[in-house]
Design a protein around this motif. Structure first.
Motif, PDB file in Angstrom:
ATOM      1  N   TRP A   1      17.917  -3.033  61.246  1.00 26.91           N
ATOM      2  CA  TRP A   1      19.300  -2.709  60.899  1.00 26.91           C
ATOM      3  C   TRP A   1      19.661  -3.280  59.538  1.00 26.91           C
ATOM      4  N   ASN A   2      20.734  -2.746  58.971  1.00 25.81           N
ATOM      5  CA  ASN A   2      21.264  -3.248  57.704  1.00 25.81           C
ATOM      6  C   ASN A   2      22.718  -3.664  57.912  1.00 25.81           C
ATOM      7  N   VAL A   3      22.968  -4.956  57.715  1.00 24.88           N
ATOM      8  CA  VAL A   3      24.329  -5.488  57.837  1.00 24.88           C
ATOM      9  C   VAL A   3      24.850  -5.718  56.423  1.00 24.88           C
ATOM     10  N   SER A   4      26.015  -5.175  56.131  1.00 28.86           N
ATOM     11  CA  SER A   4      26.492  -5.212  54.743  1.00 28.86           C
ATOM     12  C   SER A   4      27.925  -5.718  54.644  1.00 28.86           C
ATOM     13  N   TYR A   5      28.192  -6.299  53.479  1.00 24.61           N
ATOM     14  CA  TYR A   5      29.555  -6.669  53.094  1.00 24.61           C
ATOM     15  C   TYR A   5      29.867  -5.934  51.798  1.00 24.61           C
ATOM     16  N   LEU A   6      30.918  -5.131  51.816  1.00 25.19           N
ATOM     17  CA  LEU A   6      31.333  -4.394  50.622  1.00 25.19           C
ATOM     18  C   LEU A   6      32.410  -5.191  49.911  1.00 25.19           C
ATOM     19  N   LEU A   7      32.150  -5.549  48.659  1.00 26.93           N
ATOM     20  CA  LEU A   7      33.120  -6.325  47.906  1.00 26.93           C
ATOM     21  C   LEU A   7      34.392  -5.514  47.693  1.00 26.93           C
ATOM     22  N   ASN A   8      35.518  -6.225  47.632  1.00 25.94           N
ATOM     23  CA  ASN A   8      36.801  -5.569  47.377  1.00 25.94           C
ATOM     24  C   ASN A   8      36.687  -4.742  46.104  1.00 25.94           C
ATOM     25  N   PRO A   9      36.841  -3.415  46.201  1.00 26.59           N
ATOM     26  CA  PRO A   9      36.595  -2.563  45.031  1.00 26.59           C
ATOM     27  C   PRO A   9      37.538  -2.846  43.872  1.00 26.59           C
TER      28      PRO A   9
END
Length: 389
Positions: free
Chosen positions: A271-279
């Motif tokens: 699996w890939n666990v991700s955090y998307l930075l505040n755009p």
């Protein structure tokens, strides 16, 4: 002559291409970036410029790497972008309103509840560009459109079977109200790395490629970036760092935690666990960096956001018995900024590793093509062999 794979990644605003050999330490790496004209975004026809951009890229690549021969081609690209046969393009980044269905509560409810990233965009494309939808024999994503231009073959790329809910199924398309006529426009799925076809005579004349060159399906850009950084092994962490940015950790299980998103890996059972930075924070910071690359005091909010994302991933990994590394790979435009990389290391406490090619999407294309050509048994073996991972 050195055998290479022509690796192509279609970005939002440009096409990137490189002739990549297997051995990065002994061979030169040169990446050609060909921007699409500004009017293409106003007129929603950026796909019409793909072949021209590829022709220009090939000329630049041959000039810089004259002793490199093209053994095969692999194409990846951004998504969920929707493109019709005539090149009309609804980019994944284009904002749009859901079509107005009046009293059709069933369709509105469907759009709000579907997990698919593509079906809402199919609806929007049909609404915004109805003539193009009606008159088109095919509806493509960005890499699939270029593949069709090169080979005449129509496919849709599914990275791995577990991605199907965020793509589409025929049953779900019918539940959404699409007719059989509409559904027939959407090409069948092939897997990442699949052999699709050969460069046609027409495409060869238009681009300068050799007719009959093998063409392979890549994957969405974020998937090939994970492959190209080796983030397909448990405990591997990468920073996909461009104007938009995401932190990605490969795990052995899906992880549910506030602020994080879990998606399948291209490797089954991982699996890939991700955090998307505040755009907004990321965009504001990079706008400032463009104006004054030495003004480091403006980076506090951005670096705090980055550190927060690393902390969330570390806490979630630890709580679920997953390994969290002490180093992170970086890919994208930021990988070219050594001063920023040092700042990131200080903010996160992680050692940051750069790739032989800053655009890891292209390395991912290389790996997929080499596996499909039979040079390696699978993606994992190719990652170890090519990246030394």
């Amino acid at each position: 002559m050195t055998d290479t794979i022509l690796c192509i990644d279609i970005g939002t605003s440009s096409l990137k291409a490189a002739l990549l050999p297997d051995n990065f330490t002994k061979n030169k790496i040169f990446v050609s970036r060909q921007p699409f004209p500004e009017r293409a975004f106003r007129e929603h026809d950026s796909a019409c410029y793909y072949l021209g951009a590829l022709k220009a890229a090939l000329a630049e690549l041959h000039e810089n790497c004259p002793d490199y021969a093209i053994e095969a081609i692999c194409v990846s690209g951004n998504g969920p972008t929707v493109i019709s046969d005539d090149g009309t393009t609804l980019l994944y980044s284009d904002s749009f309103a859901f079509p107005n269905y009046g009293d059709s509560v069933q369709k509105e409810t469907f759009l709000k509840n579907t997990k698919s990233l593509f079906i809402p965009r199919f609806f929007a494309f049909n609404e915004l560009f109805n003539e193009s939808w009606k008159n088109s024999a095919h509806i493509f994503g960005s890499p699939e459109f270029l593949i069709h231009e090169l080979t005449g073959e129509a496919v849709s790329i599914l990275p791995e079977e577990r991605f199907r809910p965020i793509y589409w199924s025929e049953d779900e398309l019918k539940r959404g109200g699409f007719s059989d006529f509409d559904i027939q426009k959407i090409p069948p799925f092939v897997g990442s790395g699949a052999f699709v076809g050969k460069v046609s005579e027409k495409a060869a004349l238009e681009t300068g490629l050799f007719e009959g060159t093998f063409v392979f399906a890549g994957a969405p850009d974020f998937v090939v970036a994970l492959i190209g950084t080796g983030t397909i092994l448990p405990g591997r962490l990468c920073d996909r760092a461009g104007t938009s940015e995401g932190l990605n950790l490969c795990t052995t299980q899906p992880i549910c935690a506030k602020g994080l998103r879990t998606m399948p890996s291209v490797i089954p059972e991982l699996w890939n666990v991700s955090y998307l930075l505040n755009p907004q924070i990321s965009t504001d910071f990079h706008r400032l960096k463009n104006y004054n690359s030495s003004n480091l005091c403006e980076s506090v909010d951005y670096l705090n956001e980055l550190s927060h994302g690393i902390s969330l991933l570390r806490e979630a990994a630890t709580a679920n018995g997953e390994y969290f590394p002490d180093c992170m790979t970086i890919t994208g435009g930021q990988a070219l900024d050594d001063a920023l990389i040092q700042q990131k290391e200080e903010a996160t406490g992680l050692k940051i590793k750069k790739m032989p090619c800053a655009d890891a999407e292209l390395i991912g294309d290389l790996i997929l093509a080499r596996v499909s050509l039979g040079d390696y048994d699978d993606i994992t073996e190719a990652v170890f062999a090519i990246l030394g991972a």
